[in-house]
Write a protein that holds these residues in place. Structure first.
Motif, mmCIF file in Angstrom:
data_model
loop_
_atom_site.group_PDB
_atom_site.id
_atom_site.type_symbol
_atom_site.label_atom_id
_atom_site.label_comp_id
_atom_site.label_asym_id
_atom_site.label_seq_id
_atom_site.Cartn_x
_atom_site.Cartn_y
_atom_site.Cartn_z
ATOM 1 N N THR A 204 1.180 -0.699 -0.225
ATOM 2 C CA THR A 204 0.105 0.008 -0.026
ATOM 3 C C THR A 204 0.866 1.108 0.046
ATOM 4 O O THR A 204 2.180 1.226 0.929
ATOM 5 C CB THR A 204 -1.063 -0.169 1.480
ATOM 6 O OG1 THR A 204 -1.389 -1.411 1.331
ATOM 7 C CG2 THR A 204 -2.018 1.404 1.015
ATOM 8 N N ALA A 205 0.990 2.183 -1.256
ATOM 9 C CA ALA A 205 1.611 3.092 -1.144
ATOM 10 C C ALA A 205 1.249 4.543 -1.209
ATOM 11 O O ALA A 205 -0.115 4.588 -1.355
ATOM 12 C CB ALA A 205 2.583 2.895 -2.595
ATOM 13 N N SER A 206 1.626 5.842 -1.272
ATOM 14 C CA SER A 206 0.936 6.877 -0.940
ATOM 15 C C SER A 206 0.453 7.250 -2.376
ATOM 16 O O SER A 206 0.517 6.487 -3.215
ATOM 17 C CB SER A 206 2.118 7.795 -0.672
ATOM 18 O OG SER A 206 1.730 9.247 -0.713
ATOM 19 N N ARG A 212 5.422 4.914 -11.702
ATOM 20 C CA ARG A 212 7.373 4.674 -11.925
ATOM 21 C C ARG A 212 7.733 4.263 -9.928
ATOM 22 O O ARG A 212 8.022 3.489 -10.430
ATOM 23 C CB ARG A 212 7.891 5.447 -12.474
ATOM 24 C CG ARG A 212 7.515 6.235 -14.108
ATOM 25 C CD ARG A 212 7.565 6.934 -14.259
ATOM 26 N NE ARG A 212 7.873 7.413 -15.844
ATOM 27 C CZ ARG A 212 7.436 8.074 -16.831
ATOM 28 N NH1 ARG A 212 6.639 8.531 -15.611
ATOM 29 N NH2 ARG A 212 6.952 8.322 -17.614
ATOM 30 N N HIS A 213 7.099 4.939 -10.227
ATOM 31 C CA HIS A 213 6.990 4.082 -8.093
ATOM 32 C C HIS A 213 7.177 3.074 -7.344
ATOM 33 O O HIS A 213 8.250 2.037 -6.633
ATOM 34 C CB HIS A 213 7.024 5.472 -7.202
ATOM 35 C CG HIS A 213 7.204 6.752 -7.719
ATOM 36 N ND1 HIS A 213 6.472 7.732 -8.455
ATOM 37 C CD2 HIS A 213 7.965 7.679 -7.145
ATOM 38 C CE1 HIS A 213 7.289 8.281 -8.801
ATOM 39 N NE2 HIS A 213 8.554 9.163 -7.407
ATOM 40 N N THR A 245 12.397 -0.049 -0.899
ATOM 41 C CA THR A 245 12.038 1.155 0.233
ATOM 42 C C THR A 245 12.582 2.348 -0.656
ATOM 43 O O THR A 245 13.878 2.260 -2.298
ATOM 44 C CB THR A 245 12.923 0.715 1.417
ATOM 45 O OG1 THR A 245 12.877 -0.040 1.730
ATOM 46 C CG2 THR A 245 12.501 2.060 1.654
ATOM 47 N N LEU A 246 12.172 3.370 -1.305
ATOM 48 C CA LEU A 246 11.752 4.491 -1.613
ATOM 49 C C LEU A 246 12.505 5.944 -0.804
ATOM 50 O O LEU A 246 12.230 5.745 0.146
ATOM 51 C CB LEU A 246 10.833 5.299 -1.828
ATOM 52 C CG LEU A 246 10.195 4.002 -3.592
ATOM 53 C CD1 LEU A 246 8.853 5.486 -3.484
ATOM 54 C CD2 LEU A 246 10.849 4.613 -4.823
ATOM 55 N N ASN A 247 13.141 5.838 -1.555
ATOM 56 C CA ASN A 247 14.167 7.384 -0.627
ATOM 57 C C ASN A 247 13.751 8.389 -1.460
ATOM 58 O O ASN A 247 14.364 8.533 -2.773
ATOM 59 C CB ASN A 247 15.369 7.275 -0.934
ATOM 60 C CG ASN A 247 16.030 8.110 0.382
ATOM 61 O OD1 ASN A 247 15.844 8.792 0.652
ATOM 62 N ND2 ASN A 247 17.442 7.723 0.398
ATOM 63 N N ARG A 248 13.125 9.539 -0.548
ATOM 64 C CA ARG A 248 12.542 10.253 -1.573
ATOM 65 C C ARG A 248 12.426 11.643 -0.221
ATOM 66 O O ARG A 248 12.326 11.315 0.647
ATOM 67 C CB ARG A 248 11.334 10.060 -2.327
ATOM 68 C CG ARG A 248 10.056 9.340 -1.484
ATOM 69 C CD ARG A 248 8.931 9.041 -2.208
ATOM 70 N NE ARG A 248 8.176 9.984 -2.633
ATOM 71 C CZ ARG A 248 7.703 10.907 -2.229
ATOM 72 N NH1 ARG A 248 6.595 10.247 -1.140
ATOM 73 N NH2 ARG A 248 6.929 11.935 -3.364
ATOM 74 N N PRO A 249 12.064 13.050 -1.552
ATOM 75 C CA PRO A 249 13.109 13.349 -2.069
ATOM 76 C C PRO A 249 14.244 13.382 -2.009
ATOM 77 O O PRO A 249 15.215 13.749 -1.343
ATOM 78 C CB PRO A 249 11.747 13.987 -2.719
ATOM 79 C CG PRO A 249 11.297 15.226 -1.357
ATOM 80 C CD PRO A 249 10.965 13.682 -0.140
#
Length: 306
Positions: A204-206, A212-213, A245-249
Motif C-alpha cells: 500500500t503506497a501513498s 513508476r514509483h 524502499t523509496l528514498n525520496r525526495p
C-alpha cells in the motif's frame, strides 16, 4: 572367528568414516552455496551469527545444559524466520534455480557489474538533473552485484546495448518516443535495454506515488541486485528505490552521493564466495602446507627464498 570380527569392525569403521566424510562434504557444499547466494559481506555477518547460535545450541544439547539448550533452540527458530524474511529474494532465487535444475549456477558467484568509472555516474546524474528540471518522467534500473534475469520483468523491452550518455538517456524518456513509458536497464557502463515493463509492488503506497514509483519498488522487492532511480512526471522529484524502499525526495547532490557510495569499491560490496577454481587452489595450498609442517618438510615459500 577373530578374523571375521576384525573384518566386521574394519567394514563398520570404513562405512562410518565414509558417511562422516560425505556429511562434511555436503555441509561444505551447502555452505558454499549460501555464500554464492548471499554474495555480500555485510549479510554474511548475519548468517555467521546464525551458525554460531546453531553450534551453541548443539553444544548445549551435547553437554546436557537443558535450560540453555531450550532458550537457544527457540532463539534459533526465531532467527531462522527472521532470516527467511530478510533474505526472501535470495531464497526465492535459490528455489527457482533448484526448480529449473540450474545446479551449476548455484556454485558460480555472480560477477560484479558496477559502473566502470565516475563518468558513468556523472552521465546518469546529469541526465536525471535535466529530466527533473523539465518534469519528464523516467525510470532507470541500475544493476549492482550481478545481471538481472529477464524473467523477473513483465516485458523485457527492446535491446539497445549502447554506451551510457546523458543525451541518450534524455532522448529515451522524451514523451514522444516509443520507449519512454518503460524502464531503462543500465549494466556497468552500458544501457542494455529500454521500454521494460516491471512488476508493480503489492504494498500500500501513498497516493502521491505513480506507476513508476510502484514499479521501482516492485522490481527492487523482487530482485535485490539492483536499484532504481525515478523521476516524477508531475513534480519532477527524484527518488531512489532499493530493496523495496523509496528514498525520496532527493536533490541532485544527494543522488550523486548515494550512487558514488553504493558503487564505490568498498568491502561491503565484495563477493564473499570465491570461484571454484580459486577455492580449489586455496584448499590445495593449505593442505600442502599442513602436510609439509607435519612431515617436517620445507614449505614452497621457504624453498623459493633459498
Amino acid at each position: 572367528m577373530k578374523d571375521l570380527w576384525k573384518q566386521w569392525l574394519i567394514a563398520e569403521w570404513s562405512h562410518t568414516l565414509l558417511l562422516k566424510t560425505l556429511d562434511i562434504v555436503l555441509v561444505l557444499a551447502l555452505t558454499y552455496m549460501m555464500l554464492v547466494l548471499i554474495n555480500e559481506r555485510r549479510t554474511l555477518w548475519m548468517v555467521r551469527g546464525f551458525i554460531i547460535l546453531m553450534l551453541a545450541s548443539a553444544l548445549s544439547h551435547q553437554w546436557g545444559l537443558e535450560l540453555l539448550n531450550f532458550v537457544l533452540e527457540k532463539l534459533v527458530i526465531g532467527c531462522a524466520v527472521a532470516m527467511a524474511v530478510a533474505l526472501q529474494s535470495e531464497f526465492r532465487r535459490f528455489l527457482e534455480r533448484l526448480g529449473r535444475g540450474e545446479f551449476r549456477q548455484m556454485f558460480q558467484p555472480s560477477s560484479l557489474t558496477l559502473p566502470k568509472s565516475d563518468s558513468t555516474i556523472d552521465e546518469i546524474v546529469e541526465a536525471i538533473k535535466e529530466l527533473s528540471k523539465n518534469r519528464i518522467g523516467a525510470l532507470l534500473i541500475i544493476e549492482t552485484t550481478g545481471p538481472i534475469d529477464e524473467r523477473d520483468f513483465s516485458v523485457p523491452g527492446v535491446k539497445l546495448n549502447a554506451e551510457v550518455s546523458k543525451e541518450l538517456i534524455q532522448t529515451i524518456f522524451q514523451p514522444k518516443t516509443l520507449l519512454h513509458d518503460g524502464a531503462t536497464l543500465v549494466r556497468g557502463s552500458r544501457i542494455i535495454a529500454s521500454g521494460i515493463i516491471l512488476p508493480l509492488s503489492g504494498r500500500t503506497a501513498s497516493r502521491q506515488l505513480g506507476t513508476r514509483h510502484r514499479a521501482a519498488m516492485g522490481i527492487t522487492e523482487r530482485v535485490e541486485n539492483c536499484i532504481c532511480v525515478v523521476v516524477s512526471e508531475e513534480t519532477g522529484s527524484i527518488s531512489l528505490a532499493e530493496r523495496g524502499t523509496l528514498n525520496r525526495p532527493l536533490t541532485i547532490a544527494k543522488l550523486k552521493d548515494l550512487l558514488e557510495e553504493m558503487f564505490s569499491p568498498n568491502v561491503d560490496r565484495e563477493a564473499v564466495a570465491p570461484g571454484l577454481l580459486s577455492l580449489g587452489r586455496q584448499i590445495r595450498s593449505k593442505a600442502l602446507f599442513m602436510v609439509s609442517r607435519l612431515l617436517g618438510l620445507p614449505s614452497t615459500a621457504s624453498r623459493n627464498k633459498k
